[in-house]
Every structure is written in C-alpha cells, then in structure tokens.
Design a protein around this motif. Structure first.
Motif, PDB file in Angstrom:
ATOM      1  N   SER A   3      46.290  22.051   7.639  1.00  0.00           N
ATOM      2  CA  SER A   3      48.187  22.494   8.137  1.00  0.00           C
ATOM      3  C   SER A   3      48.733  20.862   7.272  1.00  0.00           C
ATOM      4  CB  SER A   3      48.114  22.313   9.150  1.00  0.00           C
ATOM      5  OG  SER A   3      47.819  20.396  10.162  1.00  0.00           O
ATOM      6  N   LYS A   4      47.370  19.581   7.068  1.00  0.00           N
ATOM      7  CA  LYS A   4      48.229  18.946   6.203  1.00  0.00           C
ATOM      8  C   LYS A   4      48.329  19.371   4.707  1.00  0.00           C
ATOM      9  CE  LYS A   4      47.049  14.794   7.141  1.00  0.00           C
ATOM     10  NZ  LYS A   4      46.625  13.332   6.973  1.00  0.00           N
ATOM     11  N   LEU A   5      47.133  19.869   4.466  1.00  0.00           N
ATOM     12  CA  LEU A   5      46.845  20.107   2.424  1.00  0.00           C
ATOM     13  C   LEU A   5      48.042  20.996   2.391  1.00  0.00           C
ATOM     14  CD1 LEU A   5      45.537  20.265   0.344  1.00  0.00           C
ATOM     15  CD2 LEU A   5      43.502  22.059   1.044  1.00  0.00           C
ATOM     16  N   CYS A   6      47.995  22.284   3.750  1.00  0.00           N
ATOM     17  CA  CYS A   6      49.145  23.627   3.561  1.00  0.00           C
ATOM     18  C   CYS A   6      50.384  22.634   3.185  1.00  0.00           C
ATOM     19  CB  CYS A   6      48.853  24.498   4.403  1.00  0.00           C
ATOM     20  SG  CYS A   6      47.842  25.500   4.618  1.00  0.00           S
ATOM     21  N   SER A   7      50.978  22.053   4.171  1.00  0.00           N
ATOM     22  CA  SER A   7      51.975  21.018   3.668  1.00  0.00           C
ATOM     23  C   SER A   7      52.750  20.579   3.332  1.00  0.00           C
ATOM     24  CB  SER A   7      52.358  19.882   4.592  1.00  0.00           C
ATOM     25  OG  SER A   7      52.645  20.733   6.813  1.00  0.00           O
ATOM     26  N   VAL A   8      51.345  20.092   2.458  1.00  0.00           N
ATOM     27  CA  VAL A   8      51.651  19.396   0.728  1.00  0.00           C
ATOM     28  C   VAL A   8      51.309  19.889  -0.094  1.00  0.00           C
ATOM     29  CG1 VAL A   8      49.942  17.647  -1.383  1.00  0.00           C
ATOM     30  CG2 VAL A   8      49.642  17.213   1.719  1.00  0.00           C
ATOM     31  N   LYS A   9      50.807  20.956  -0.545  1.00  0.00           N
ATOM     32  CA  LYS A   9      50.769  22.288  -0.402  1.00  0.00           C
ATOM     33  C   LYS A   9      51.991  22.746  -1.125  1.00  0.00           C
ATOM     34  CE  LYS A   9      45.993  23.444  -2.019  1.00  0.00           C
ATOM     35  NZ  LYS A   9      45.669  24.311  -1.568  1.00  0.00           N
ATOM     36  N   GLU A  10      53.465  22.920   0.081  1.00  0.00           N
ATOM     37  CA  GLU A  10      54.753  23.468   0.742  1.00  0.00           C
ATOM     38  C   GLU A  10      55.818  22.718  -0.642  1.00  0.00           C
ATOM     39  OE1 GLU A  10      57.670  24.385   3.750  1.00  0.00           O
ATOM     40  OE2 GLU A  10      55.738  25.513   3.264  1.00  0.00           O
ATOM     41  N   ILE A  11      54.928  21.541   0.165  1.00  0.00           N
ATOM     42  CA  ILE A  11      56.374  20.501  -1.089  1.00  0.00           C
ATOM     43  C   ILE A  11      56.118  20.258  -1.973  1.00  0.00           C
ATOM     44  CG2 ILE A  11      56.381  18.279  -1.439  1.00  0.00           C
ATOM     45  CD1 ILE A  11      55.863  17.771   1.913  1.00  0.00           C
ATOM     46  N   LEU A  12      54.781  20.182  -2.722  1.00  0.00           N
ATOM     47  CA  LEU A  12      55.028  20.248  -4.651  1.00  0.00           C
ATOM     48  C   LEU A  12      54.910  21.416  -4.883  1.00  0.00           C
ATOM     49  CD1 LEU A  12      50.846  18.987  -4.294  1.00  0.00           C
ATOM     50  CD2 LEU A  12      53.148  17.453  -4.212  1.00  0.00           C
ATOM     51  N   SER A  13      55.106  22.660  -4.776  1.00  0.00           N
ATOM     52  CA  SER A  13      55.150  24.106  -5.066  1.00  0.00           C
ATOM     53  C   SER A  13      57.102  23.925  -5.783  1.00  0.00           C
ATOM     54  CB  SER A  13      54.632  24.965  -4.220  1.00  0.00           C
ATOM     55  OG  SER A  13      55.197  26.223  -4.549  1.00  0.00           O
ATOM     56  N   LEU A  40      52.528  12.939   1.168  1.00  0.00           N
ATOM     57  CA  LEU A  40      53.371  12.831   1.949  1.00  0.00           C
ATOM     58  C   LEU A  40      54.098  11.930   2.286  1.00  0.00           C
ATOM     59  CD1 LEU A  40      50.875  14.846   4.964  1.00  0.00           C
ATOM     60  CD2 LEU A  40      53.149  15.635   2.710  1.00  0.00           C
ATOM     61  N   THR A  41      53.972  10.778   1.889  1.00  0.00           N
ATOM     62  CA  THR A  41      54.921   9.601   1.558  1.00  0.00           C
ATOM     63  C   THR A  41      56.461   9.869   0.191  1.00  0.00           C
ATOM     64  OG1 THR A  41      53.798   8.064   0.697  1.00  0.00           O
ATOM     65  CG2 THR A  41      53.103   8.091   2.744  1.00  0.00           C
ATOM     66  N   ILE A  42      55.661  10.140  -0.205  1.00  0.00           N
ATOM     67  CA  ILE A  42      56.647  10.306  -1.696  1.00  0.00           C
ATOM     68  C   ILE A  42      58.146  11.037  -1.040  1.00  0.00           C
ATOM     69  CG2 ILE A  42      57.057  11.426  -3.783  1.00  0.00           C
ATOM     70  CD1 ILE A  42      53.851  11.171  -4.246  1.00  0.00           C
ATOM     71  N   ASP A  43      58.959  10.438  -1.590  1.00  0.00           N
ATOM     72  CA  ASP A  43      60.629  11.648  -1.463  1.00  0.00           C
ATOM     73  C   ASP A  43      60.815  11.800  -2.734  1.00  0.00           C
ATOM     74  OD1 ASP A  43      62.934  12.677  -0.730  1.00  0.00           O
ATOM     75  OD2 ASP A  43      63.687  10.019   0.175  1.00  0.00           O
ATOM     76  N   PHE A  44      60.469  13.152  -2.840  1.00  0.00           N
ATOM     77  CA  PHE A  44      60.515  14.031  -3.975  1.00  0.00           C
ATOM     78  C   PHE A  44      61.931  14.432  -4.023  1.00  0.00           C
ATOM     79  CE2 PHE A  44      55.767  15.262  -3.005  1.00  0.00           C
ATOM     80  CZ  PHE A  44      55.810  14.816  -4.760  1.00  0.00           C
ATOM     81  N   GLU A  45      62.721  14.617  -2.762  1.00  0.00           N
ATOM     82  CA  GLU A  45      64.230  14.652  -2.942  1.00  0.00           C
ATOM     83  C   GLU A  45      64.709  13.477  -3.556  1.00  0.00           C
ATOM     84  OE1 GLU A  45      67.013  17.019  -2.779  1.00  0.00           O
ATOM     85  OE2 GLU A  45      65.234  17.848  -1.925  1.00  0.00           O
ATOM     86  N   GLN A  46      64.733  12.196  -3.299  1.00  0.00           N
ATOM     87  CA  GLN A  46      65.017  11.061  -3.772  1.00  0.00           C
ATOM     88  C   GLN A  46      64.585  11.408  -5.471  1.00  0.00           C
ATOM     89  OE1 GLN A  46      67.615   9.298  -2.477  1.00  0.00           O
ATOM     90  NE2 GLN A  46      67.134   7.879  -4.788  1.00  0.00           N
ATOM     91  N   ILE A  47      63.147  11.267  -5.954  1.00  0.00           N
ATOM     92  CA  ILE A  47      63.126  11.651  -6.943  1.00  0.00           C
ATOM     93  C   ILE A  47      63.777  12.776  -7.987  1.00  0.00           C
ATOM     94  CG2 ILE A  47      61.129  11.341  -8.769  1.00  0.00           C
ATOM     95  CD1 ILE A  47      59.955  10.659  -6.236  1.00  0.00           C
ATOM     96  N   ALA A  48      63.664  14.129  -7.107  1.00  0.00           N
ATOM     97  CA  ALA A  48      64.883  14.809  -8.225  1.00  0.00           C
ATOM     98  C   ALA A  48      66.265  14.045  -7.805  1.00  0.00           C
ATOM     99  CB  ALA A  48      64.848  16.247  -6.799  1.00  0.00           C
ATOM    100  N   LEU A  49      66.557  14.199  -6.953  1.00  0.00           N
ATOM    101  CA  LEU A  49      68.163  13.570  -7.143  1.00  0.00           C
ATOM    102  C   LEU A  49      68.545  12.409  -8.622  1.00  0.00           C
ATOM    103  CD1 LEU A  49      71.515  13.207  -6.694  1.00  0.00           C
ATOM    104  CD2 LEU A  49      70.273  12.212  -4.753  1.00  0.00           C
ATOM    105  N   LEU A  50      66.895  11.410  -8.492  1.00  0.00           N
ATOM    106  CA  LEU A  50      67.053   9.896  -9.642  1.00  0.00           C
ATOM    107  C   LEU A  50      67.390  10.924 -10.819  1.00  0.00           C
ATOM    108  CD1 LEU A  50      65.372   7.382  -7.337  1.00  0.00           C
ATOM    109  CD2 LEU A  50      67.749   7.642  -8.343  1.00  0.00           C
ATOM    110  N   TYR A  51      66.667  11.470 -10.616  1.00  0.00           N
ATOM    111  CA  TYR A  51      66.700  12.575 -12.164  1.00  0.00           C
ATOM    112  C   TYR A  51      67.291  13.105 -12.665  1.00  0.00           C
ATOM    113  CZ  TYR A  51      64.376  15.531 -16.577  1.00  0.00           C
ATOM    114  OH  TYR A  51      64.035  16.028 -17.165  1.00  0.00           O
ATOM    115  N   LYS A  52      67.729  14.246 -11.404  1.00  0.00           N
ATOM    116  CA  LYS A  52      69.168  14.652 -11.842  1.00  0.00           C
ATOM    117  C   LYS A  52      70.500  14.213 -12.160  1.00  0.00           C
ATOM    118  CE  LYS A  52      72.339  17.694 -10.066  1.00  0.00           C
ATOM    119  NZ  LYS A  52      73.111  17.883  -8.245  1.00  0.00           N
ATOM    120  N   ASN A  53      70.686  12.937 -12.001  1.00  0.00           N
ATOM    121  CA  ASN A  53      71.199  11.773 -11.862  1.00  0.00           C
ATOM    122  C   ASN A  53      71.421  10.692 -12.825  1.00  0.00           C
ATOM    123  OD1 ASN A  53      72.720  12.523  -9.697  1.00  0.00           O
ATOM    124  ND2 ASN A  53      72.057  10.858  -8.191  1.00  0.00           N
TER     125      ASN A  53
END
Length: 115
Positions: A3-13, A40-53
């Motif tokens: 399930s951890k791998l599935c969660s990671v794949k979903e986030i990365l996708s 799983l510790t990476i805040d991809f949402e924050q990174i995406a926001l910083l990139y957009k800004n």
C-alpha cells in the motif's frame, strides 16, 4: 504491491514525478523502504505552489534587487566577517533574501552561509 508503494505512485503521478521510481526495482528491500519513506515526507503541493509563484512579475521584483560586489571570505579581517554576519542576520530578521551564484569550481571554497 504494498500500500505504501501504491500511495507513492499515486502522489508521484499527480505531480508528474514518476521518474523518482525509475530504479526502484534495483534497490534492496531496505533501500526501497527508505526511498518510499523519503518520498512520503516531500510536500509536493508546497513545491508546486513555490514553482507556480516563481513566475511573478519580474519588473516588480527587479525594482528591489541590488547587486553586491564579490567578497572573498578568506580575505576578510575578523571584524569584517562579523560585520557581514550581522548584515545577514539582519536581512533574515527582515524576511529579506539574497541569491548567490557560485561557479562550478568555487563551490563552498570562499562562501559560508549563516542562519
């Protein structure tokens, strides 16, 4: 598939970062767990926001930029080094920042970053 791998794949996708698992199958079980935990510790949402800004109006930003003369830390006298440390601390307290570009051969040879 666990399930951890599935969660990671979903986030990365979601963030188009599937390449982070390119060599997953070549890792040991322990390395796989470490990689998944790190992802799983990476805040991809924050990174995406910083990139957009980062695509703000550059004219507004350029008005407040002020280039500094090159300073070779190894040639500073102790009181001069303290002066620049104080300037850096003051900038941090004022929520200001600086951008430092280092040439490939310089790396951390003449620069120290203080927090």
């Amino acid at each position: 598939m666990n399930s951890k791998l599935c969660s990671v794949k979903e986030i990365l996708s979601k963030y188009d970062q599937e390449h982070l698992l390119s060599f997953y199958d070549e890792l040991s079980d322990e390395q796989k767990e470490i990689l998944l935990d790190q992802i799983l510790t990476i805040d991809f949402e924050q990174i995406a926001l910083l990139y957009k800004n980062s695509f703000t109006d550059t004219e507004v930003c350029m008005e407040t930029l002020a280039p500094l003369q090159h300073i070779d830390k190894s040639k500073l006298k102790p009181n001069e080094e303290e002066h620049f440390k104080a300037l850096g601390a003051e900038a941090i307290r004022n929520a200001e920042f600086a951008v430092v570009t280092l040439s490939g051969g310089e790396r951390y040879k003449t620069w120290t970053f203080w927090s």
